[in-house]
Design a protein around this motif. Structure first.
Motif, PDB file in Angstrom:
ATOM      1  N   GLY A 134       0.766  -1.233   0.000  1.00 54.75           N
ATOM      2  CA  GLY A 134       0.000   0.000   0.000  1.00 54.75           C
ATOM      3  C   GLY A 134       0.799   1.285   0.000  1.00 54.75           C
ATOM      4  O   GLY A 134       0.373   2.279  -0.599  1.00 54.75           O
ATOM      5  N   THR A 135       1.958   1.294   0.645  1.00 54.03           N
ATOM      6  CA  THR A 135       2.709   2.547   0.751  1.00 54.03           C
ATOM      7  C   THR A 135       3.243   3.080  -0.586  1.00 54.03           C
ATOM      8  O   THR A 135       3.360   4.298  -0.734  1.00 54.03           O
ATOM      9  CB  THR A 135       3.873   2.401   1.754  1.00 54.03           C
ATOM     10  OG1 THR A 135       4.627   1.215   1.450  1.00 54.03           O
ATOM     11  CG2 THR A 135       3.353   2.320   3.178  1.00 54.03           C
ATOM     12  N   PRO A 136       3.572   2.228  -1.590  1.00 47.34           N
ATOM     13  CA  PRO A 136       3.948   2.815  -2.882  1.00 47.34           C
ATOM     14  C   PRO A 136       2.847   3.681  -3.481  1.00 47.34           C
ATOM     15  O   PRO A 136       3.128   4.729  -4.079  1.00 47.34           O
ATOM     16  CB  PRO A 136       4.246   1.589  -3.754  1.00 47.34           C
ATOM     17  CG  PRO A 136       4.670   0.540  -2.793  1.00 47.34           C
ATOM     18  CD  PRO A 136       3.823   0.771  -1.579  1.00 47.34           C
ATOM     19  N   ALA A 137       1.592   3.270  -3.299  1.00 45.48           N
ATOM     20  CA  ALA A 137       0.482   4.090  -3.792  1.00 45.48           C
ATOM     21  C   ALA A 137       0.419   5.420  -3.057  1.00 45.48           C
ATOM     22  O   ALA A 137       0.103   6.459  -3.653  1.00 45.48           O
ATOM     23  CB  ALA A 137      -0.836   3.338  -3.637  1.00 45.48           C
ATOM     24  N   LEU A 138       0.737   5.421  -1.751  1.00 45.07           N
ATOM     25  CA  LEU A 138       0.721   6.666  -0.990  1.00 45.07           C
ATOM     26  C   LEU A 138       1.762   7.642  -1.541  1.00 45.07           C
ATOM     27  O   LEU A 138       1.504   8.848  -1.644  1.00 45.07           O
ATOM     28  CB  LEU A 138       0.993   6.380   0.491  1.00 45.07           C
ATOM     29  CG  LEU A 138       0.035   5.429   1.209  1.00 45.07           C
ATOM     30  CD1 LEU A 138       0.393   5.341   2.688  1.00 45.07           C
ATOM     31  CD2 LEU A 138      -1.404   5.870   1.038  1.00 45.07           C
ATOM     32  N   SER A 170      -6.750   3.045   0.104  1.00 47.92           N
ATOM     33  CA  SER A 170      -5.583   2.271   0.534  1.00 47.92           C
ATOM     34  C   SER A 170      -5.618   2.027   2.032  1.00 47.92           C
ATOM     35  O   SER A 170      -5.273   0.932   2.511  1.00 47.92           O
ATOM     36  CB  SER A 170      -4.287   2.997   0.150  1.00 47.92           C
ATOM     37  OG  SER A 170      -4.149   3.096  -1.250  1.00 47.92           O
ATOM     38  N   LEU A 171      -6.046   3.034   2.803  1.00 41.34           N
ATOM     39  CA  LEU A 171      -6.145   2.876   4.255  1.00 41.34           C
ATOM     40  C   LEU A 171      -7.162   1.803   4.614  1.00 41.34           C
ATOM     41  O   LEU A 171      -6.905   0.946   5.475  1.00 41.34           O
ATOM     42  CB  LEU A 171      -6.533   4.216   4.887  1.00 41.34           C
ATOM     43  CG  LEU A 171      -6.876   4.197   6.381  1.00 41.34           C
ATOM     44  CD1 LEU A 171      -5.668   3.781   7.203  1.00 41.34           C
ATOM     45  CD2 LEU A 171      -7.382   5.562   6.825  1.00 41.34           C
ATOM     46  N   LEU A 193      -7.619  -6.171  -3.717  1.00 42.84           N
ATOM     47  CA  LEU A 193      -8.061  -4.797  -3.946  1.00 42.84           C
ATOM     48  C   LEU A 193      -6.947  -3.806  -3.627  1.00 42.84           C
ATOM     49  O   LEU A 193      -6.747  -2.830  -4.359  1.00 42.84           O
ATOM     50  CB  LEU A 193      -9.297  -4.503  -3.093  1.00 42.84           C
ATOM     51  CG  LEU A 193     -10.589  -5.176  -3.550  1.00 42.84           C
ATOM     52  CD1 LEU A 193     -11.681  -4.983  -2.503  1.00 42.84           C
ATOM     53  CD2 LEU A 193     -11.038  -4.627  -4.894  1.00 42.84           C
ATOM     54  N   LEU A 194      -6.221  -4.045  -2.551  1.00 42.90           N
ATOM     55  CA  LEU A 194      -5.099  -3.171  -2.200  1.00 42.90           C
ATOM     56  C   LEU A 194      -4.021  -3.208  -3.270  1.00 42.90           C
ATOM     57  O   LEU A 194      -3.509  -2.162  -3.695  1.00 42.90           O
ATOM     58  CB  LEU A 194      -4.519  -3.600  -0.850  1.00 42.90           C
ATOM     59  CG  LEU A 194      -3.326  -2.792  -0.331  1.00 42.90           C
ATOM     60  CD1 LEU A 194      -3.720  -1.350  -0.074  1.00 42.90           C
ATOM     61  CD2 LEU A 194      -2.753  -3.428   0.935  1.00 42.90           C
ATOM     62  N   ALA A 195      -3.699  -4.421  -3.739  1.00 37.80           N
ATOM     63  CA  ALA A 195      -2.691  -4.552  -4.796  1.00 37.80           C
ATOM     64  C   ALA A 195      -3.174  -3.899  -6.091  1.00 37.80           C
ATOM     65  O   ALA A 195      -2.393  -3.268  -6.808  1.00 37.80           O
ATOM     66  CB  ALA A 195      -2.372  -6.023  -5.028  1.00 37.80           C
ATOM     67  N   GLY A 196      -4.476  -4.022  -6.383  1.00 42.48           N
ATOM     68  CA  GLY A 196      -5.025  -3.411  -7.585  1.00 42.48           C
ATOM     69  C   GLY A 196      -4.975  -1.895  -7.545  1.00 42.48           C
ATOM     70  O   GLY A 196      -4.671  -1.246  -8.551  1.00 42.48           O
TER      71      GLY A 196
END
Length: 218
Positions: A134-138, A170-171, A193-196
């Motif tokens: 998730g953090t890369p998306a952040l 993401s959270l 879903l998080l990976a997507g």
């Protein structure tokens, strides 16, 4: 691209917006929560995944305004915009540098801070997995927000207001992965879903960030 990445890593550390500030904030949040909700181990264990994810998310916000600010102030951003390297690649490198100096240290230290919140033993692995996904998306979302507010005086508050709503999916799914992992429940759906979300953000937002930068640099 490698030279640009190494340069951004050095600047992030020298400017004081690297892993130290984020880790200190993450630690403070984790330490203060037991004082606020009480020392009940069952309660702390149940809220630990959400608290750790929220702390990591807020820690990522601290250094977002520095992603383009230094390059804007000294004119480097104009040179990067006219360089042979595509602006989309520049944005991607900036996001990667932010994740390496902020997101990755948070991922690595989160299981250690989970001890303070009495996180269930089976939850540590899934907390690590969820934050790693998730953090890369952040960081990429934060880079987009930084591109929107580049050049604005005191744009840090506006940046936070713009980015926080984008962080919510993401959270939600990241905390759900960690929670279900801690309880030993099935977690395929929130994990996918998080990976997507992360894959979609990483694939699409650099183009949007580059377009916004081109508009701001005109």
């Amino acid at each position: 691209m490698i030279a640009l990445l190494l340069r951004d890593l050095r600047l992030a550390v020298r400017a004081g917006g690297g892993f130290g500030l984020g880790l200190a904030f993450f630690l403070i949040v984790t330490v203060l929560v037991p004082f606020g909700v009480g020392p009940e181990t069952a309660l702390l264990s149940s809220i630990a995944p959400g608290v750790l994810w929220l702390g990591a998310l807020l820690a990522c916000l601290l250094s977002l305004d520095r992603i383009f600010a230094l390059d804007w102030e000294d004119g480097t951003l104009d040179l990067l915009a006219t360089a042979p390297l595509p602006l989309e690649a520049v944005v991607s490198v900036k996001a990667l540098a932010h994740w390496l100096t902020t997101g990755l240290p948070l991922v690595l230290v989160a299981p250690l801070l989970g001890v303070l919140l009495n996180l269930a033993p089976q939850g540590y692995l899934w907390l690590l997995v969820s934050l790693a996904l998730g953090t890369p998306a952040l960081s990429v979302l934060g880079t987009f927000g930084a591109a929107l507010t580049v050049g604005l005086k005191r744009g840090g508050l506006l940046l936070s207001l713009l980015v926080l709503p984008l962080y919510v999916p993401s959270l939600i799914f990241g905390a759900e992965v960690a929670r279900r992992g801690a309880l030993g429940m099935e977690l395929t759906t929130p994990l996918l879903l998080l990976a997507g979300i992360s894959a979609g953000v990483i694939a699409l937002l650099p183009f949007a960030s580059a377009a916004v930068l081109r508009v701001n640099l005109r």
